[in-house]
Design a protein around this motif. Structure first.
Motif, PDB file in Angstrom:
ATOM      1  N   VAL A  47       3.530  44.846 -22.891  1.00 35.17           N
ATOM      2  CA  VAL A  47       4.444  44.923 -21.926  1.00 35.17           C
ATOM      3  C   VAL A  47       5.646  46.159 -22.371  1.00 35.17           C
ATOM      4  CG1 VAL A  47       6.519  43.950 -21.071  1.00 35.17           C
ATOM      5  CG2 VAL A  47       4.485  42.503 -20.977  1.00 35.17           C
ATOM      6  N   ALA A  48       5.876  45.949 -23.569  1.00 38.99           N
ATOM      7  CA  ALA A  48       6.616  47.184 -24.181  1.00 38.99           C
ATOM      8  C   ALA A  48       6.353  48.638 -24.037  1.00 38.99           C
ATOM      9  CB  ALA A  48       7.146  46.826 -25.515  1.00 38.99           C
ATOM     10  N   GLU A  49       4.734  48.714 -24.072  1.00 40.94           N
ATOM     11  CA  GLU A  49       4.415  50.061 -24.278  1.00 40.94           C
ATOM     12  C   GLU A  49       4.345  50.499 -22.559  1.00 40.94           C
ATOM     13  OE1 GLU A  49      -0.281  51.986 -24.866  1.00 40.94           O
ATOM     14  OE2 GLU A  49       0.243  49.882 -25.650  1.00 40.94           O
ATOM     15  N   ALA A  50       3.817  49.526 -21.658  1.00 40.46           N
ATOM     16  CA  ALA A  50       4.049  49.881 -20.392  1.00 40.46           C
ATOM     17  C   ALA A  50       5.428  50.050 -19.763  1.00 40.46           C
ATOM     18  CB  ALA A  50       3.307  48.924 -19.602  1.00 40.46           C
ATOM     19  N   SER A  51       6.396  49.333 -20.385  1.00 37.74           N
ATOM     20  CA  SER A  51       7.875  49.377 -19.765  1.00 37.74           C
ATOM     21  C   SER A  51       8.441  50.821 -20.097  1.00 37.74           C
ATOM     22  CB  SER A  51       8.442  48.436 -20.624  1.00 37.74           C
ATOM     23  OG  SER A  51       8.054  47.131 -20.166  1.00 37.74           O
ATOM     24  N   VAL A  52       8.157  51.386 -21.353  1.00 34.00           N
ATOM     25  CA  VAL A  52       8.820  52.519 -21.899  1.00 34.00           C
ATOM     26  C   VAL A  52       8.690  53.899 -20.829  1.00 34.00           C
ATOM     27  CG1 VAL A  52       8.808  54.259 -23.468  1.00 34.00           C
ATOM     28  CG2 VAL A  52       8.746  52.234 -24.229  1.00 34.00           C
ATOM     29  N   LYS A  53       7.660  54.088 -20.314  1.00 36.62           N
ATOM     30  CA  LYS A  53       7.346  55.147 -19.524  1.00 36.62           C
ATOM     31  C   LYS A  53       8.039  54.712 -18.025  1.00 36.62           C
ATOM     32  CE  LYS A  53       3.877  57.813 -17.544  1.00 36.62           C
ATOM     33  NZ  LYS A  53       2.758  58.248 -17.349  1.00 36.62           N
ATOM     34  N   LYS A  54       7.877  53.367 -17.467  1.00 36.60           N
ATOM     35  CA  LYS A  54       8.325  52.926 -16.357  1.00 36.60           C
ATOM     36  C   LYS A  54       9.927  53.132 -16.247  1.00 36.60           C
ATOM     37  CE  LYS A  54       7.918  51.469 -12.009  1.00 36.60           C
ATOM     38  NZ  LYS A  54       7.242  52.185 -11.211  1.00 36.60           N
ATOM     39  N   VAL A  55      10.484  52.470 -17.238  1.00 30.82           N
ATOM     40  CA  VAL A  55      11.932  52.434 -17.304  1.00 30.82           C
ATOM     41  C   VAL A  55      12.656  53.918 -17.617  1.00 30.82           C
ATOM     42  CG1 VAL A  55      13.773  51.638 -18.617  1.00 30.82           C
ATOM     43  CG2 VAL A  55      11.890  50.081 -18.375  1.00 30.82           C
ATOM     44  N   GLY A  56      11.859  54.515 -18.365  1.00 32.84           N
ATOM     45  CA  GLY A  56      12.569  56.181 -18.565  1.00 32.84           C
ATOM     46  C   GLY A  56      12.527  56.725 -16.985  1.00 32.84           C
ATOM     47  N   LYS A  57      11.400  56.758 -16.528  1.00 29.87           N
ATOM     48  CA  LYS A  57      11.448  57.302 -15.085  1.00 29.87           C
ATOM     49  C   LYS A  57      12.602  56.804 -14.153  1.00 29.87           C
ATOM     50  CE  LYS A  57       8.284  58.207 -11.159  1.00 29.87           C
ATOM     51  NZ  LYS A  57       6.828  58.160 -10.800  1.00 29.87           N
ATOM     52  N   ILE A  58      12.686  55.542 -14.100  1.00 32.67           N
ATOM     53  CA  ILE A  58      13.792  55.051 -13.263  1.00 32.67           C
ATOM     54  C   ILE A  58      14.850  55.255 -13.751  1.00 32.67           C
ATOM     55  CG2 ILE A  58      14.723  52.798 -12.345  1.00 32.67           C
ATOM     56  CD1 ILE A  58      11.892  51.299 -12.641  1.00 32.67           C
ATOM     57  N   ILE A  59      15.468  55.272 -14.829  1.00 34.65           N
ATOM     58  CA  ILE A  59      16.680  55.488 -15.406  1.00 34.65           C
ATOM     59  C   ILE A  59      17.013  57.086 -15.375  1.00 34.65           C
ATOM     60  CG2 ILE A  59      18.077  55.435 -17.442  1.00 34.65           C
ATOM     61  CD1 ILE A  59      16.973  52.744 -18.275  1.00 34.65           C
ATOM     62  N   SER A  60      16.143  57.870 -15.651  1.00 36.25           N
ATOM     63  CA  SER A  60      16.108  59.191 -15.276  1.00 36.25           C
ATOM     64  C   SER A  60      16.587  59.608 -14.163  1.00 36.25           C
ATOM     65  CB  SER A  60      14.867  60.051 -15.989  1.00 36.25           C
ATOM     66  OG  SER A  60      14.630  59.832 -17.295  1.00 36.25           O
ATOM     67  N   GLN A  61      15.737  59.035 -13.070  1.00 34.51           N
ATOM     68  CA  GLN A  61      16.064  59.505 -11.532  1.00 34.51           C
ATOM     69  C   GLN A  61      17.478  59.157 -11.380  1.00 34.51           C
ATOM     70  OE1 GLN A  61      13.053  57.036  -9.722  1.00 34.51           O
ATOM     71  NE2 GLN A  61      11.630  58.802  -9.686  1.00 34.51           N
ATOM     72  N   ILE A  62      18.109  57.741 -11.774  1.00 34.72           N
ATOM     73  CA  ILE A  62      19.656  57.312 -11.549  1.00 34.72           C
ATOM     74  C   ILE A  62      20.218  58.281 -12.179  1.00 34.72           C
ATOM     75  CG2 ILE A  62      21.185  55.613 -12.024  1.00 34.72           C
ATOM     76  CD1 ILE A  62      18.738  53.393 -12.183  1.00 34.72           C
ATOM     77  N   ALA A  63      20.043  58.729 -13.558  1.00 37.00           N
ATOM     78  CA  ALA A  63      21.078  59.622 -14.068  1.00 37.00           C
ATOM     79  C   ALA A  63      21.113  60.873 -13.331  1.00 37.00           C
ATOM     80  CB  ALA A  63      20.718  59.745 -15.505  1.00 37.00           C
ATOM     81  N   PHE A  64      19.894  61.484 -13.018  1.00 35.86           N
ATOM     82  CA  PHE A  64      19.832  62.704 -12.439  1.00 35.86           C
ATOM     83  C   PHE A  64      20.937  62.713 -11.158  1.00 35.86           C
ATOM     84  CE2 PHE A  64      15.733  63.706 -14.889  1.00 35.86           C
ATOM     85  CZ  PHE A  64      16.527  63.990 -16.193  1.00 35.86           C
ATOM     86  N   SER A  65      20.585  61.664 -10.319  1.00 36.77           N
ATOM     87  CA  SER A  65      20.808  61.735  -8.952  1.00 36.77           C
ATOM     88  C   SER A  65      22.485  61.331  -9.115  1.00 36.77           C
ATOM     89  CB  SER A  65      20.436  60.788  -8.010  1.00 36.77           C
ATOM     90  OG  SER A  65      20.664  59.534  -8.535  1.00 36.77           O
ATOM     91  N   THR A  66      23.056  60.521  -9.966  1.00 32.75           N
ATOM     92  CA  THR A  66      24.226  60.346 -10.213  1.00 32.75           C
ATOM     93  C   THR A  66      25.162  61.664 -10.821  1.00 32.75           C
ATOM     94  OG1 THR A  66      24.016  58.137 -10.927  1.00 32.75           O
ATOM     95  CG2 THR A  66      25.950  59.064 -11.967  1.00 32.75           C
ATOM     96  N   SER A  67      24.303  62.451 -11.589  1.00 34.14           N
ATOM     97  CA  SER A  67      25.065  63.553 -12.065  1.00 34.14           C
ATOM     98  C   SER A  67      25.175  64.602 -10.981  1.00 34.14           C
ATOM     99  CB  SER A  67      24.254  64.105 -13.298  1.00 34.14           C
ATOM    100  OG  SER A  67      24.357  63.422 -14.541  1.00 34.14           O
ATOM    101  N   GLU A  68      24.216  64.851 -10.418  1.00 36.80           N
ATOM    102  CA  GLU A  68      24.303  65.739  -9.227  1.00 36.80           C
ATOM    103  C   GLU A  68      25.503  65.387  -8.090  1.00 36.80           C
ATOM    104  OE1 GLU A  68      23.674  69.252  -6.851  1.00 36.80           O
ATOM    105  OE2 GLU A  68      23.249  68.775  -8.878  1.00 36.80           O
ATOM    106  N   ALA A  69      25.410  64.233  -7.718  1.00 32.32           N
ATOM    107  CA  ALA A  69      26.642  63.564  -6.810  1.00 32.32           C
ATOM    108  C   ALA A  69      27.997  63.922  -7.419  1.00 32.32           C
ATOM    109  CB  ALA A  69      26.470  62.062  -6.503  1.00 32.32           C
ATOM    110  N   GLN A  70      28.184  63.596  -8.643  1.00 30.15           N
ATOM    111  CA  GLN A  70      29.303  63.783  -9.508  1.00 30.15           C
ATOM    112  C   GLN A  70      29.665  65.033  -9.409  1.00 30.15           C
ATOM    113  OE1 GLN A  70      29.458  62.213 -13.601  1.00 30.15           O
ATOM    114  NE2 GLN A  70      31.769  61.835 -13.397  1.00 30.15           N
ATOM    115  N   ARG A  71      28.588  66.017  -9.880  1.00 25.14           N
ATOM    116  CA  ARG A  71      29.105  67.510  -9.735  1.00 25.14           C
ATOM    117  C   ARG A  71      29.593  68.204  -8.552  1.00 25.14           C
ATOM    118  NH1 ARG A  71      27.007  72.510  -8.960  1.00 25.14           N
ATOM    119  NH2 ARG A  71      25.094  71.680  -7.625  1.00 25.14           N
TER     120      ARG A  71
END
Length: 249
Positions: A47-71
Motif C-alpha cells: 500500500v505504501a509503495e503504491a501510495s507514494v506516487k498517487k499521493v505525490g501526484k494529487i498533492i502536487s496538483q493541489i499545490a500548483f493550482s493553489t500557487s497559481e491562483a494565489q499568484r
C-alpha cells in the motif's frame, strides 16, 4: 504434469478447501488469522509503495493550482509585480509558477499524507479478513487471494483520494503561507469558514483577528497557536495583509 492435469489439480484443491470451509469454518478462521498476521506487514508495504506516487501526484496538483491562483490574486491586489515575479520563480505546468519556499515543503506534505493512508487499522484488518474468508469459502486458495490483494490498486487510489480531499484545505493554507512569506508578508487575518455540520466556537471568536503567519493564531480551546486548516475538518482560511511598500500606487 500437463496443463490439463494442473487445471484438474487446481479444481480439486478448490473443492477440498470449499468443503473444509463448510464443515469446519472455525478451523479455517483460525488458520486465516495466522495468515493475516503473517502477511499484514507485506500488505502495508505494498500500500505504501503504491501510495507514494498517487499521493505525490494529487498533492502536487493541489499545490500548483493553489500557487497559481494565489499568484494571480497577488497581482489583482496590486502587489508590486517585481515582488511576485521574484518569489514565484519555479515553473510547474502550463506556464504556472510556485515559490521555492512552497516547493520545499511538498515532500513533507506528501510524506504525512502517505503515513495517513498506509496505517492499516483494526477495521481494515477485519475487512480484509472477511474478504479472504468469503473467498476461501468459495474455494479460492491462499496464493490466489494474496495475488489479488497485491494487484488491488483501487483501494490505494480511493484511500489516497479521500485523504487528500480531506486534507485539501490544510494543504492549500500551508502552501499559501509559504508563498506569502516568500514575497515578504508576515501577517494575515483569520477568516472563519463554517463546517458542514458544526463550527468550533474558538474559531468563530478568532474570526477577523490578525495573527503572525509564521506563528498562527491562539486557539483558546486548544490552548496553543494553530493555523487555518490545521485541525481536523477545519475549513478556515487566511487573508494576507500587505505592507504599503508591497502595493503599487
Amino acid at each position: 504434469m500437463t496443463a490439463e492435469e494442473r487445471r484438474k489439480n487446481k479444481e480439486l484443491k478448490k473443492k477440498l478447501l470449499s468443503e473444509v470451509a463448510k464443515r469446519n469454518p472455525d478451523l479455517l478462521k483460525s488458520d486465516l488469522d495466522k495468515f493475516i498476521s503473517t502477511n499484514i506487514a507485506l500488505w502495508s508495504a505494498l500500500v505504501a509503495e503504491a501510495s507514494v506516487k498517487k499521493v505525490g501526484k494529487i498533492i502536487s496538483q493541489i499545490a500548483f493550482s493553489t500557487s497559481e491562483a494565489q499568484r494571480r490574486a497577488f497581482i489583482n491586489a496590486k502587489v508590486t509585480k517585481g515582488l511576485v515575479n521574484k518569489a514565484f520563480t519555479v515553473p510547474t505546468v502550463k506556464k504556472r509558477y510556485i515559490t521555492q519556499k512552497a516547493l520545499d515543503v511538498l515532500p513533507d506534505i506528501i510524506r504525512d499524507n502517505v503515513n495517513l493512508i498506509t496505517k492499516i487499522n483494526v477495521e481494515d484488518v477485519d475487512r480484509i479478513s472477511q474478504v479472504i474468508f468469503k473467498g476461501l469459502q468459495e474455494g479460492r486458495n491462499y496464493n490466489e487471494l494474496l495475488d489479488e490483494l497485491k494487484a488491488t490498486q483501487g483501494f490505494t487510489d480511493r484511500r489516497a483520494y479521500t485523504v487528500a480531499q480531506d486534507q485539501t484545505n490544510k494543504i492549500n493554507q500551508f502552501i499559501q503561507r509559504q508563498n506569502a512569506l516568500a514575497i515578504g508578508c508576515t501577517k494575515a487575518v483569520w477568516i472563519h469558514v463554517a463546517g458542514k455540520y458544526t463550527s468550533r466556537v474558538s474559531h468563530i471568536h478568532m474570526n477577523g483577528k490578525t495573527f503572525e503567519i509564521e506563528k498562527g493564531c491562539y486557539d483558546d480551546f486548544e490552548k496553543r497557536y494553530v493555523q487555518p486548516g490545521e485541525l481536523i475538518n477545519c475549513k478556515c482560511i487566511m487573508q494576507v495583509i500587505f505592507d504599503e511598500d508591497q502595493i503599487n500606487d
